[in-house]
Design a protein around this motif. Structure first.
Motif, short mmCIF file in Angstrom:
data_model
loop_
_atom_site.label_atom_id
_atom_site.label_comp_id
_atom_site.label_asym_id
_atom_site.label_seq_id
_atom_site.Cartn_x
_atom_site.Cartn_y
_atom_site.Cartn_z
N ASP A 146 0.84 -1.19 0.00
CA ASP A 146 0.00 0.00 0.00
C ASP A 146 0.88 1.24 0.00
OD1 ASP A 146 -2.26 -1.52 0.08
OD2 ASP A 146 -2.43 -1.48 2.26
N PRO A 153 1.50 6.75 3.68
CA PRO A 153 0.62 7.89 3.91
C PRO A 153 1.35 9.20 3.63
CG PRO A 153 1.30 6.92 6.00
CD PRO A 153 1.75 5.98 4.91
N LEU A 186 -3.25 9.34 6.38
CA LEU A 186 -4.00 9.75 5.19
C LEU A 186 -3.19 9.37 3.97
CD1 LEU A 186 -6.65 11.26 4.45
CD2 LEU A 186 -5.27 13.35 4.27
N ALA A 187 -3.74 8.45 3.18
CA ALA A 187 -3.06 7.97 1.98
C ALA A 187 -3.34 8.89 0.81
CB ALA A 187 -3.51 6.54 1.66
N GLU A 200 -7.01 9.58 -0.74
CA GLU A 200 -8.02 9.13 0.22
C GLU A 200 -8.81 10.32 0.76
OE1 GLU A 200 -8.27 6.27 4.18
OE2 GLU A 200 -6.45 7.42 3.80
N LEU A 205 -10.80 11.35 4.09
CA LEU A 205 -11.10 11.05 5.49
C LEU A 205 -12.08 12.08 6.00
CD1 LEU A 205 -10.51 9.59 8.24
CD2 LEU A 205 -8.74 11.33 8.60
N ARG A 214 -9.68 15.15 -6.49
CA ARG A 214 -9.06 13.94 -5.96
C ARG A 214 -8.69 12.98 -7.09
NH1 ARG A 214 -13.08 9.91 -3.30
NH2 ARG A 214 -13.64 9.96 -5.50
N ALA A 238 -5.18 14.00 -1.42
CA ALA A 238 -5.83 13.44 -0.24
C ALA A 238 -6.63 14.54 0.44
CB ALA A 238 -4.80 12.86 0.72
N ASP A 240 -14.02 7.95 2.19
CA ASP A 240 -13.55 6.56 2.20
C ASP A 240 -13.49 6.03 3.63
OD1 ASP A 240 -12.95 6.46 -0.66
OD2 ASP A 240 -11.30 7.81 -0.18
N ARG A 241 -13.13 6.90 4.57
CA ARG A 241 -12.95 6.52 5.95
C ARG A 241 -13.47 7.64 6.84
NH1 ARG A 241 -8.04 6.40 8.77
NH2 ARG A 241 -7.06 7.14 6.85
N SER A 250 -13.86 2.38 8.01
CA SER A 250 -14.25 2.69 6.64
C SER A 250 -15.69 3.17 6.65
CB SER A 250 -14.11 1.47 5.75
OG SER A 250 -15.07 0.48 6.10
N SER A 308 -9.92 -2.73 10.06
CA SER A 308 -9.61 -1.30 10.02
C SER A 308 -10.57 -0.50 10.90
CB SER A 308 -9.70 -0.79 8.57
OG SER A 308 -11.01 -0.99 8.04
#
Length: 358
Positions: A17, A20, A48-49, A52, A54, A217, A223, A239-240, A254, A331
């Motif tokens: 993955d 972040p 925070l990827a 992504e 959040l 995005r 992100a 996403d989360r 998630s 997660s």
């Protein structure tokens, strides 16, 4: 550092993955005055990827905006910040102002909550966009002007070549919000913090703003940290989700898992307060569910769970022992001794035999 915080800190690179772009570890913020100290944020951690979204949710005053202002380095001198915030591996907490200024607007940007008060009323919107471009990218006045027109078109403002010479008061609320987005993304930042970007906008304009954020995005891989009260926006965009209460994180999961299986009583209370079409009481009127009680005074953080006085499942240990943020799924993180309510009391709490507090 707790066990779950250690796992958060080491997990992102596993399994290929992406690392972040932003890491927040045990972030705390307190404001010190002559007569009192307010503990606004206590123990916030997240990764925070790239690309992504959040969402950070919770009642007004729970610390959402203060957390983001701490990440940006925009809090006043009375604030005391602890913990760690790293952007692309660079530590931001305690960093010199010169370094923060070189990052703000370029790698890390923010859409502020009130565009009418955040935009300068005596400068055209074009001037305010070009300032960022000339400061961070060194563009000439003419090149920055052309880029400003392009950015206004990207965020969906009609007739951008005309609007670039107008002042904030000449634009609608939705257009001013789009100008704020144009300023924030002018230099293609790695991280964009959006603080209530759809507040006080009608549903049509709100949908347009969210489409702009999603497009940015997807196009730039930016992100996004989305601060909002609107759980519909969360379900549609994030996403989360990170749920905060009284300055502390209480649940993180998630978006699909959080809405399908919320674990913390506070999260269930937030979701239960959402008006659902077709829900009617016996008298034909709709009444929203409410969470009883009041938010605790942040001048004195409670020793136990901050939500315990408002929670029907709380026992004596909830009032005296702070539940750690721990992992309950792949997660899913939660800070609660009763993650599934009264019927699913957690046997790992200090003493499951103690009675319920009334």
């Amino acid at each position: 550092m707790t066990e779950v915080e250690t796992s958060i800190a080491t997990a992102p690179d596993a399994g290929g993955d992406p690392a972040p772009v932003l890491r927040v570890r045990d972030l705390s913020v307190s404001f010190h005055g002559a007569e009192r100290t307010v503990h606004a944020v206590d123990g916030v951690s997240y990764d925070l990827a790239p690309g992504e979204v959040l969402a950070v949710v919770g009642e007004s005053g729970c610390g959402k905006s203060v957390t983001s202002m701490a990440v940006m380095g925009l809090l006043p001198p009375t604030a005391r910040i602890g913990g760690s915030v790293t952007l692309d591996g660079q530590e931001l907490v305690g960093a010199p102002e010169k370094r923060l200024r070189s990052l703000r607007g370029r790698r890390l940007s923010m859409i502020f909550q009130e565009p009418m008060t955040s935009l300068n009323p005596v400068l055209t919107v074009g001037r305010q966009i070009t300032e960022v471009l000339r400061r961070h990218q060194g563009l000439s006045r003419s090149a920055a002007g052309e880029r400003a027109v392009e950015l206004l078109g990207i965020v969906g403002i009609p007739a951008p070549r005309k609007r670039v010479d107008e002042y904030p008061h000449q634009l609608s609320g939705g257009m001013r919000q789009r100008v704020m987005i144009a300023i924030a993304v002018a230099c293609d930042p790695a991280v964009l913090i959006a603080d209530e970007p759809t507040t006080a906008l009608d549903v049509t304009v709100q949908a347009g703003i969210l489409d702009v954020l999603r497009s940015l995005r997807d196009r730039l891989g930016t992100a996004i940290v989305l601060i909002t009260h609107d759980l519909g926006v969360v379900a549609d965009t994030a996403d989360r989700v990170l749920v905060m209460y009284a300055g502390r994180p209480v649940e993180q999961a998630s978006v699909d898992e959080l809405f399908a299986s919320p674990k913390h009583p506070y999260t269930r209370g937030l979701l239960g307060a959402v008006l659902r079409p077709g829900s009617r009481s016996a008298g034909g009127r709709t009444r929203l569910n409410e969470i009883p009680g009041l938010v605790p005074d942040l001048r004195e953080q409670p020793a136990g769970c901050g939500f315990a006085p408002r929670c029907a499942s709380a026992d004596a240990d909830c009032l005296t022992s702070r539940p750690p943020l721990r992992q309950v799924g792949d997660s899913h993180l939660i800070a609660c001794y009763h993650p599934a309510g009264p019927a699913g009391a957690d046997p790992s709490r200090p003493d499951a035999s103690k009675g319920t507090v009334r």
